[in-house]
Design an enzyme around this catalytic site. Sequence first.
Site, PDB file in Angstrom:
ATOM      1  N   ASP A   1      -7.447  -1.519 -15.924  1.00  0.00           N
ATOM      2  CA  ASP A   1      -7.752  -1.964 -14.556  1.00  0.00           C
ATOM      3  C   ASP A   1      -8.813  -3.053 -14.658  1.00  0.00           C
ATOM      4  OD1 ASP A   1      -8.749  -2.040 -11.770  1.00  0.00           O
ATOM      5  OD2 ASP A   1      -7.565  -0.224 -11.519  1.00  0.00           O
ATOM      6  N   ASN A   2      -8.642  -4.157 -13.932  1.00  0.00           N
ATOM      7  CA  ASN A   2      -9.680  -5.207 -13.999  1.00  0.00           C
ATOM      8  C   ASN A   2     -10.797  -4.958 -12.983  1.00  0.00           C
ATOM      9  OD1 ASN A   2      -8.537  -5.900 -11.574  1.00  0.00           O
ATOM     10  ND2 ASN A   2      -8.059  -8.027 -12.113  1.00  0.00           N
TER      11      ASN A   2
ATOM     12  N   ILE B   1      -4.262  -7.456 -16.302  1.00  0.00           N
ATOM     13  CA  ILE B   1      -2.894  -7.296 -16.841  1.00  0.00           C
ATOM     14  C   ILE B   1      -2.300  -8.633 -17.283  1.00  0.00           C
ATOM     15  CG2 ILE B   1      -2.291  -5.127 -15.669  1.00  0.00           C
ATOM     16  CD1 ILE B   1      -0.743  -6.867 -13.591  1.00  0.00           C
TER      17      ILE B   1
ATOM     18  N   TYR C   1       4.832 -11.268  -0.941  1.00  0.00           N
ATOM     19  CA  TYR C   1       4.583  -9.954  -1.567  1.00  0.00           C
ATOM     20  C   TYR C   1       5.910  -9.210  -1.779  1.00  0.00           C
ATOM     21  CZ  TYR C   1       3.134  -5.008  -1.850  1.00  0.00           C
ATOM     22  OH  TYR C   1       2.974  -3.683  -2.219  1.00  0.00           O
TER      23      TYR C   1
ATOM     24  N   ASN D   1       4.852   3.982   3.450  1.00  0.00           N
ATOM     25  CA  ASN D   1       3.398   3.781   3.631  1.00  0.00           C
ATOM     26  C   ASN D   1       2.648   4.960   3.043  1.00  0.00           C
ATOM     27  OD1 ASN D   1       4.747   2.375   6.129  1.00  0.00           O
ATOM     28  ND2 ASN D   1       2.772   1.390   5.775  1.00  0.00           N
TER      29      ASN D   1
ATOM     30  N   VAL E   1      -3.289   1.664   7.200  1.00  0.00           N
ATOM     31  CA  VAL E   1      -3.662   1.889   8.598  1.00  0.00           C
ATOM     32  C   VAL E   1      -4.308   3.268   8.793  1.00  0.00           C
ATOM     33  CG1 VAL E   1      -1.314   2.638   9.252  1.00  0.00           C
ATOM     34  CG2 VAL E   1      -2.827   1.746  10.987  1.00  0.00           C
TER      35      VAL E   1
ATOM     36  N   ARG F   1       1.247  -9.172  13.574  1.00  0.00           N
ATOM     37  CA  ARG F   1       0.952 -10.127  12.507  1.00  0.00           C
ATOM     38  C   ARG F   1       2.226 -10.620  11.838  1.00  0.00           C
ATOM     39  NH1 ARG F   1      -3.105  -6.280   9.381  1.00  0.00           N
ATOM     40  NH2 ARG F   1      -1.286  -4.989   9.690  1.00  0.00           N
TER      41      ARG F   1
ATOM     42  N   GLY G   1       4.838 -11.461   9.041  1.00  0.00           N
ATOM     43  CA  GLY G   1       5.165 -10.764   7.784  1.00  0.00           C
ATOM     44  C   GLY G   1       5.211  -9.247   7.967  1.00  0.00           C
TER      45      GLY G   1
HETATM   46  N1  LIG Z   1      -0.470   1.717  -0.646  1.00  0.00           N
HETATM   47  C1  LIG Z   1       0.784   1.691  -0.234  1.00  0.00           C
HETATM   48  O1  LIG Z   1       1.132   2.126   0.854  1.00  0.00           O
HETATM   49  C2  LIG Z   1       1.850   1.092  -1.145  1.00  0.00           C
HETATM   50  C3  LIG Z   1       3.163   1.018  -0.672  1.00  0.00           C
HETATM   51  C4  LIG Z   1       4.137   0.486  -1.490  1.00  0.00           C
HETATM   52  C5  LIG Z   1       3.819   0.076  -2.771  1.00  0.00           C
HETATM   53  N2  LIG Z   1       2.529   0.139  -3.204  1.00  0.00           N
HETATM   54  C6  LIG Z   1       2.238  -0.299  -4.567  1.00  0.00           C
HETATM   55  O2  LIG Z   1       1.532   0.731  -5.236  1.00  0.00           O
HETATM   56  C7  LIG Z   1       0.656   0.167  -6.212  1.00  0.00           C
HETATM   57  C8  LIG Z   1      -0.745   0.735  -6.060  1.00  0.00           C
HETATM   58  O3  LIG Z   1      -1.239   0.370  -4.775  1.00  0.00           O
HETATM   59  P1  LIG Z   1      -2.633   0.906  -4.217  1.00  0.00           P
HETATM   60  O4  LIG Z   1      -2.475   1.058  -2.761  1.00  0.00           O
HETATM   61  O5  LIG Z   1      -3.097   2.048  -5.035  1.00  0.00           O
HETATM   62  O6  LIG Z   1      -3.558  -0.369  -4.488  1.00  0.00           O
HETATM   63  P2  LIG Z   1      -5.073  -0.481  -4.995  1.00  0.00           P
HETATM   64  O7  LIG Z   1      -5.509  -1.875  -4.700  1.00  0.00           O
HETATM   65  O8  LIG Z   1      -5.910   0.640  -4.512  1.00  0.00           O
HETATM   66  O9  LIG Z   1      -4.908  -0.310  -6.568  1.00  0.00           O
HETATM   67  C9  LIG Z   1      -4.506  -1.369  -7.391  1.00  0.00           C
HETATM   68  C10 LIG Z   1      -5.393  -1.353  -8.618  1.00  0.00           C
HETATM   69  O10 LIG Z   1      -4.953  -2.412  -9.474  1.00  0.00           O
HETATM   70  C11 LIG Z   1      -6.094  -3.112  -9.970  1.00  0.00           C
HETATM   71  N3  LIG Z   1      -5.679  -4.494 -10.232  1.00  0.00           N
HETATM   72  C12 LIG Z   1      -5.332  -5.444  -9.332  1.00  0.00           C
HETATM   73  N4  LIG Z   1      -5.023  -6.589  -9.961  1.00  0.00           N
HETATM   74  C13 LIG Z   1      -5.175  -6.358 -11.295  1.00  0.00           C
HETATM   75  C14 LIG Z   1      -5.011  -7.150 -12.453  1.00  0.00           C
HETATM   76  N5  LIG Z   1      -4.643  -8.451 -12.360  1.00  0.00           N
HETATM   77  N6  LIG Z   1      -5.241  -6.585 -13.662  1.00  0.00           N
HETATM   78  C15 LIG Z   1      -5.641  -5.279 -13.781  1.00  0.00           C
HETATM   79  N7  LIG Z   1      -5.823  -4.490 -12.698  1.00  0.00           N
HETATM   80  C16 LIG Z   1      -5.592  -5.018 -11.478  1.00  0.00           C
HETATM   81  C17 LIG Z   1      -7.151  -3.022  -8.863  1.00  0.00           C
HETATM   82  O11 LIG Z   1      -8.470  -3.160  -9.364  1.00  0.00           O
HETATM   83  C18 LIG Z   1      -6.884  -1.626  -8.315  1.00  0.00           C
HETATM   84  O12 LIG Z   1      -7.683  -0.653  -8.976  1.00  0.00           O
HETATM   85  C19 LIG Z   1       0.752  -1.351  -6.047  1.00  0.00           C
HETATM   86  O13 LIG Z   1       1.649  -1.841  -7.016  1.00  0.00           O
HETATM   87  C20 LIG Z   1       1.341  -1.525  -4.656  1.00  0.00           C
HETATM   88  O14 LIG Z   1       2.076  -2.714  -4.550  1.00  0.00           O
HETATM   89  C21 LIG Z   1       1.532   0.640  -2.431  1.00  0.00           C
END
Ligand SMILES: NC(=O)c1ccc[n+]([C@@H]2O[C@H](COP(=O)([O-])OP(=O)(O)OC[C@H]3O[C@@H](n4cnc5c(N)ncnc54)[C@H](O)[C@@H]3O)[C@@H](O)[C@H]2O)c1
Length: 305
Positions: free
Chosen positions: A31-32, A52, A140, A169, A183, A264, A266
């Site tokens: 994780d970055n 990544i 996205y 969601n 949300v 909004r 998108g």
């Molecule tokens: N939250 C939702 O409702 C939802 C719905 C559909 C899909 N997703 C997918 O689920 C996954 C996780 O989402 P989340 O809600 O936990 O998001 P989040 O932002 O809480 O977690 C993402 C993590 O990835 C890390 N990150 C981001 N860019 C990075 C990079 N370049 N290199 C290394 N680490 C990086 C961030 O620091 C963070 O800890 C994502 O792929 C998102 O697209 C989420």
Amino acid sequence: MKVLVTGGAGFIGSHIVDMLIDNDYEVCIVDNMSHGEKQNINSKAKVYKVDIRSPKLKEVFQIEKPDYVIHEAAQICVNNSLINPLEDADINIMGTINILESCKTVNVKKIIYPASAAIFGNPKYLPIDEKHPLDMISPYGVSKHTVEHYLNVYKYLYGIDYICLRYSNVYGPRQDSSGEGGVVSIFFDRLKKGKTPVIYGNGKQIRDFVYVEDVARANMMSLESHKSGMYNVCTNVKTTVNKLLECIEKILNVNVQPIHLESRKGDIRDSYMSYDKIYEELGWKPKYKLDMGIRKIENYTCNFN
Ligand SMILES: NC(=O)c1ccc[n+]([C@@H]2O[C@H](COP(=O)([O-])OP(=O)(O)OC[C@H]3O[C@@H](n4cnc5c(N)ncnc54)[C@H](O)[C@@H]3O)[C@@H](O)[C@H]2O)c1
């Protein structure tokens, strides 16, 4: 078995890490920390603060030699993808190719990847099943879906198995309530602070809210299954944004009048999804009803260290 979880300091990734550790997997995190939180990180996981997209990623794979990868790291904000589509594609597409190239070097058996309901655009029919036509209306949505093609290609060329989970969601503890977070956490946070919640549009838009522990379980079951392909991870329950607010108000025992702003760009109007396929093939179904999940957020306290 060792699992490398990208985005393991983030919302969903950190719950996946916890569940894997509770089930005796060895776990390392990449994780970055651009959006991750230190307090989300399970102390039993080894952590690499690496992007990544970085060439250092291959070194991490060489050291850890994971059996499986769960790839949650991403640029997750629809609105950011409209403002900066290059960055969205760089993280979500190029970053994932870097992961797949790293998987090749150490013979990773399987990768689990989260796509999103954003790939379906405005639905042609409801509930959305896995055969629903794709129609992305944001960069996205395009970047999340493009990766599905790469997964297929890497399976065909190099035998890296995959499961792609299309989440609806997701909500639960540790979800970011700043910016354009989920949300549920935004409403929760505002109501707890005595602030007025904002609803984009009339609030009658339908969403499908799935609890994060159910999502983590779908990821773990995907690792353990011999299946591959695409599966929806959702509840098949229609909840309007107005209804969601009512539910949170009831649990927090407050009553508020939301502010309504214009919808909004998108944003998808109505969306809920069917989980029949993942139930039939992997035996997964959601355990949490919305009020149960919201109560868990209310009672959540971090239990590490
Ligand atoms: N939250 C939702 O409702 C939802 C719905 C559909 C899909 N997703 C997918 O689920 C996954 C996780 O989402 P989340 O809600 O936990 O998001 P989040 O932002 O809480 O977690 C993402 C993590 O990835 C890390 N990150 C981001 N860019 C990075 C990079 N370049 N290199 C290394 N680490 C990086 C961030 O620091 C963070 O800890 C994502 O792929 C998102 O697209 C989420």
